[in-house]
Write a protein that holds these residues in place. Structure first.
Motif: not given
Length: 609
Positions: A29-35, A70-76, A79-84, A95-99
């Protein structure tokens, strides 16, 4: 199978937390997710870098498009993650489907889990209408062209963009999206995305953990925050906690007195806090002795249900009332609070009026205005004797309109949106003039008006009226459209509910799903041969109600109209109503199975001859 059952029992009943001193979990858990350009720590997890124990179950990330997005799925919905932004707890997603443009083949509403996210205030809802075959919506702000013949089998390519959250409005599909109030172009706004704030660690456990040189994670067994430390620690929330504060000088219970049940005190305190918080909004509080006087010691019983009993009563000012006395099995009072909290926010001719309540430990009662004609189910139940009064089609149409107005008010007219989740004939009360009023808000859920999707830990409602997405999230998110589905099933009951030949134990060969049978009758433009004599002038009104009901019970929420649109359809002309798609074509899997407990008595019809 035995191993699976054992696993489920362990999962449900285990209260043993993960060890807070596991060095391996600390390192992971010290590691970070990177994409791509996205770097994420707690409460996110995913990929090879951060295992399941390092984040919230609803915030799993994965890397896609050759490790560039990076992709996040919310209730099916993807979503493309642009910034955190870990400091402000803000997340920008799109929305990934409107890209690739507005002409997506995956038409569904933008979904947000309100237990996890709050959208930024400078974003608004718009609805995209696809494959429109009728006139241009009056409030359309723009139009577009998309061919959806492969999905819906229609040649129309017309599409429109309208403000707000609405239904198909004469089009074959619709999708609600979230865009900035200030934008340069609509399609570009969909690609640029929107900002939400996540609601994890509101109590600050993980802040304490990380301040104590630990790494925060989530226990998969009970989904509580856990602090992983480099070295063994006795605390689950901090690796090096500060000394505990001295205990209070006065004990909670005086010597010689029995201990008070903490759960009962907590429940009572919760209700008292509600009363204080809502002040003048809360209805009048009565003592239990006053309830006994009002009901003449419960002498005149009106009805009985799983919630308890209803008695006829009389207030000091002479008003006749109905007193619902809740049974002692109503748990911790949450449904009681739901009903009082929900109905206290309402004031509408088609919502029953709550005049007062009683809450004295296990004694709970609700005082409502008296409705002389009782509940709607008594007038549409096929078990009524022949001499009983049968409502005319015109009266049924007026009742359907009144219920629709009440639901529209709950969904859009209140400062806080109220989702009822138990619309059925038994919960519609009728006054002397057969004016309908929605009642029983025990399962209701309050949410902010801008919220599209709500979170539910368990299915709510009554078998036969529950929308597919309530018990299976693969159909879509739970929203006000779930009430629309229940409303549609109730309209089927109202017009077709007096069928003498309904038989739930008939052979499979002589039984078909009533909405399917009805759809075929409408499709062939045949006269509706229901179990009642319908005059020629009533045929149009009946057909209109049936078309509306079939629109309301579409399998996917995005295909159902809003209650505002339902009112338009019920009050408009039959010629302007587009025929709905067959509700069963999109997902035959939701058809209630034979002898299933989820099958409504109004869902099956026996076809003879």
């Amino acid at each position: 199978m035995n191993n699976f059952i054992h696993f489920v029992i362990l999962l449900v009943f285990s209260e043993t937390p993960l060890s807070s001193s596991t060095p391996e979990l600390y390192r992971n858990c010290s590691n970070h997710f990177r994409c791509g350009d996205v770097v994420a720590g707690f409460p996110f997890w995913g990929g090879d870098q951060r295992p399941r124990e390092c984040g919230h179950p609803g915030l799993k990330l994965h890397c896609d498009y050759n490790d560039t997005a990076a992709i996040l799925e919310i209730i099916g919905v993807r979503y493309r993650v642009i910034k955190i932004d870990q400091e402000t707890k803000r997340l920008k997603i799109a929305r990934d489907d409107y890209e690739s443009g507005i002409c997506t083949q995956n038409i569904q509403d933008t979904t947000l889990d309100d237990t996890l996210f709050v959208s930024a205030p400078d974003y608004v809802n718009f609805t995209l209408l696809y494959a429109c075959t009728s006139h241009i919506p009056i409030n359309a702000t723009a139009d577009f062209n998309c061919s959806l013949k492969s999905i819906y089998g229609v040649n129309s390519t017309k599409g429109f963009i309208v403000p707000g959250d609405t239904g198909p409005m004469g089009c074959f599909a619709s999708a609600t999206v979230l865009v900035p109030e200030q934008r340069k172009g609509f399609e570009q706004a969909l690609i640029d995305g929107f900002v939400v704030e996540w609601k994890v660690d509101d109590e600050g456990y993980c802040q304490k953990c990380m301040a104590s040189k630990g790494e925060c994670g989530i226990n998969p067994l009970n989904e509580t925050a856990v602090c992983y430390c480099q070295e063994p620690s006795s605390s689950l929330k901090e690796c090096h906690p500060l000394p505990a504060a001295a205990p209070p000088a006065v004990a909670a219970n005086e010597p010689g007195k029995p201990k008070v049940s903490s759960s009962k005190v907590e429940n009572h305190t919760r209700v008292e806090a509600f009363i204080i918080q809502h002040g003048s909004l809360a209805p009048k509080k009565f003592s239990y002795s006053e309830i006994q006087k009002i009901t003449n010691s419960f002498a005149d019983k009106l009805g009985q249900g799983g919630y308890g009993s209803v008695y006829k009563g009389k207030l000091l000012d002479g008003r006749i009332v109905a007193v619902k006395v809740l049974s002692n099995s109503k748990g911790n009072g949450q449904e009681f609070i739901n009903e009082v909290a929900s109905i206290s926010r309402t004031s509408h001719v088609n919502i029953v009026t709550l005049l007062g309540f009683c809450y004295e430990r296990s004694k709970r009662a609700l005082i409502y205005e008296f409705m002389s004609n009782g509940s709607l189910d008594k007038f549409i139940n096929n078990q009524r004797s022949p001499e009983d009064h049968q409502l005319a089609i015109k009266t049924l149409h007026e009742i359907a309109l009144g219920i629709a107005r009440g639901l529209e008010y709950l969904h859009r007219g209140c400062t806080t949106r109220i989702l009822h989740f138990d619309i059925k004939p038994q919960n519609i009360l009728l006054d002397t003039n057969f004016c309908p009023k929605i009642s029983d808000f025990g399962l209701a859920k309050l949410c902010e008006t801008r919220d599209t999707i709500v979170s539910m830990t368990r299915a709510r409602g009554t078998c036969g009226y529950i929308a597919p997405e309530v018990f299976c999230r693969s159909f879509g998110g739970v929203s006000y459209k779930s009430d629309v589905y229940s409303y549609g099933m109730m309209i089927l009951d109202m017009v077709g509910g007096r069928r003498k030949n309904v038989n739930l134990e008939m052979s499979h060969s002589s039984e078909i799903y009533f909405p399917t049978w009805l759809y075929k009758q409408l499709e062939k433009s045949e006269k509706l041969n229901l179990d009642r004599v319908i005059a020629e002038e009533e045929e149009e009104m009946t057909r209109k109600m049936m078309i509306v009901s079939l629109w309301c019970i579409q399998t996917f929420p995005s295909d159902r109209p809003s209650m505002s649109r339902v009112l338009e359809m019920l009050q408009g002309s039959l010629e302007d109503l587009p025929n709905p798609p067959n509700p069963m074509n999109s997902a035959t899997a939701v058809r209630p199975p034979q002898n299933s407990s989820t099958t409504s008595s109004s869902s099956l019809i026996h076809i003879t001859g």
